[in-house]
Design an enzyme around this catalytic site. Sequence first.
Site, PDB file in Angstrom:
ATOM      1  CE  LYS A  48       1.048   1.071   4.450  1.00  0.00           C
ATOM      2  NZ  LYS A  48       1.900   2.223   4.800  1.00  0.00           N
ATOM      3  CG  ASP A  91      -0.059  -0.438   8.028  1.00  0.00           C
ATOM      4  OD1 ASP A  91      -0.889   0.472   8.244  1.00  0.00           O
ATOM      5  OD2 ASP A  91       1.167  -0.241   7.968  1.00  0.00           O
TER       6      ASP A  91
HETATM    7  O1  C5P Z   1       1.029  -1.743  14.005  1.00  0.00           O
HETATM    8  P1  C5P Z   1       2.451  -1.973  13.588  1.00  0.00           P
HETATM    9  O2  C5P Z   1       3.003  -3.253  14.111  1.00  0.00           O
HETATM   10  O3  C5P Z   1       2.680  -1.763  12.143  1.00  0.00           O
HETATM   11  O4  C5P Z   1       3.273  -0.798  14.309  1.00  0.00           O
HETATM   12  C1  C5P Z   1       4.663  -0.861  14.527  1.00  0.00           C
HETATM   13  C2  C5P Z   1       5.067   0.229  15.494  1.00  0.00           C
HETATM   14  O5  C5P Z   1       4.924   1.516  14.855  1.00  0.00           O
HETATM   15  C3  C5P Z   1       4.241   0.345  16.760  1.00  0.00           C
HETATM   16  O6  C5P Z   1       4.708  -0.550  17.747  1.00  0.00           O
HETATM   17  C4  C5P Z   1       4.481   1.801  17.163  1.00  0.00           C
HETATM   18  O7  C5P Z   1       5.742   1.961  17.765  1.00  0.00           O
HETATM   19  C5  C5P Z   1       4.501   2.497  15.809  1.00  0.00           C
HETATM   20  N1  C5P Z   1       3.162   2.977  15.460  1.00  0.00           N
HETATM   21  C6  C5P Z   1       2.688   4.132  16.058  1.00  0.00           C
HETATM   22  N2  C5P Z   1       1.432   4.572  15.756  1.00  0.00           N
HETATM   23  C7  C5P Z   1       0.646   3.915  14.868  1.00  0.00           C
HETATM   24  C8  C5P Z   1       1.100   2.736  14.221  1.00  0.00           C
HETATM   25  C9  C5P Z   1       2.376   2.298  14.547  1.00  0.00           C
HETATM   26  O8  C5P Z   1       3.378   4.755  16.875  1.00  0.00           O
HETATM   27  N3  C5P Z   1      -0.572   4.388  14.620  1.00  0.00           N
END
Ligand code: C5P
Length: 312
Positions: A18, A145
Site C-alpha cells: 500500500k 496495517d
Molecule cells: O502496528 P504496527 O506493528 O505496524 O506498528 C509498529 C510500530 O509503529 C508500533 O509498535 C508503534 O511503535 C509504531 N506505530 C505508532 N502509531 C501507529 C502505528 C504504529 O506509533 N498508529
Amino acid sequence: MSTGSAAQVAVHVRAPGKLNLVLRVGPAGQDGDHQLATVFQAVSLHEDVLATPAEEISVSTVGRCAHLVADDESNLAHRAAMLLAEASGTRAGVHLQITKRVPVDGGMAGGSADAAAALLACDLLWQTGLAREELGHLAAELGADVPFALTGGTAVGLGRGDVLTPALARGSYHWVLGISDQGLSTPEVFAEWDRLNPDPPGAPHIDDAVMAALISGDPHRLAEVLGNDLAAAAGNLAPPVEQMEQVLADSPALATLVAGSGPTVAALAPDHPTAVEIAETLRAADVADEVEVVAGPIPGARLLESVREDEA
Ligand code: C5P
C-alpha cells in the site's frame, strides 16, 4: 473440476502493498501508538502466499530481500496462522511459502500483506467457516496495517490506521516507486516524529479536498493533496529519500510522496507512458536500489488458486 468436499492441498493467495496518499499524525496514546488519519491505496506490488498442509505451523520466504526476513515465530504471517488456529480451534498445521515483492521495512506494509494473505489462505485451507468480518478483527490484532491489506482498494484509516471506511474513488493511478534496500523501522520513524514534534498537534483528520480529489479521478488534482507527516522523520533517518525526491523534482512526476514510514518514495505520474519515462530517469540517476512502475487501487487479499485433494 471437482465440486466435492475434499480437503484443500494447496491454497495460493495474493495480497497488495500500500501507499498512504495522505498520512496525518496526531499525539501518541497511552499504548504508545499514535493517532492517525490516513488514506490508503493498495498498489500492484504484491506478496504471494502458498499454503500447504503440514503437521506444525512454519514459514519460508523467497523473493526480494528475503534474507532480511526471519522465518521463525516472530514472522507476522506465522503469528497470523497461530492466531487463526487459536480463534478457530483447529489443530491443523500449515506451511506458508511467502514470495516477497514489496520491499522489507519499506513503508509499504509488506509484512502486513503477508499476514493478511496468511489469514485468508489458512482460513481456506482449514475451512474454518469464520466470517470475513471476523478475519478483519484478527487482522487488527496483528498490526495497524493488516486490516487494509485484507480489504484493499482505497480507504480512510482512523485510530491506529486500522479503523477503515472504504473511500469513494474513481480511476486508476500510475506510480513510480524508488526502493531503497536500507529499510526503516516504523517505531524509529515515529520516535523521530516525536522528537521533531515536541508539541504534537490535536486529533488528525482528512481534509474534504482529499475526498473530492479521489472522487474526481484526476491525477493532477490528487497530486495537489498528497502529503505525509512522517516524510521529514523518514528523510532524517534515510538519506536516499531526499536524493530520490530531488531527482523526481526534475522529472514529469506530478508529485512525490514518501510511502508510509519510508524509505520508499512514490512519484505520481499523469499516465502509464510517463510513469515508464520517470522510472528511466530515476534508474539512470542511480539513487534507488530498485525502481518499479505500479498502479492502484487494486483489490485486497484474494484467492488466486486452490487445489483439492482429488485434483492433486
Ligand atoms: O502496528 P504496527 O506493528 O505496524 O506498528 C509498529 C510500530 O509503529 C508500533 O509498535 C508503534 O511503535 C509504531 N506505530 C505508532 N502509531 C501507529 C502505528 C504504529 O506509533 N498508529
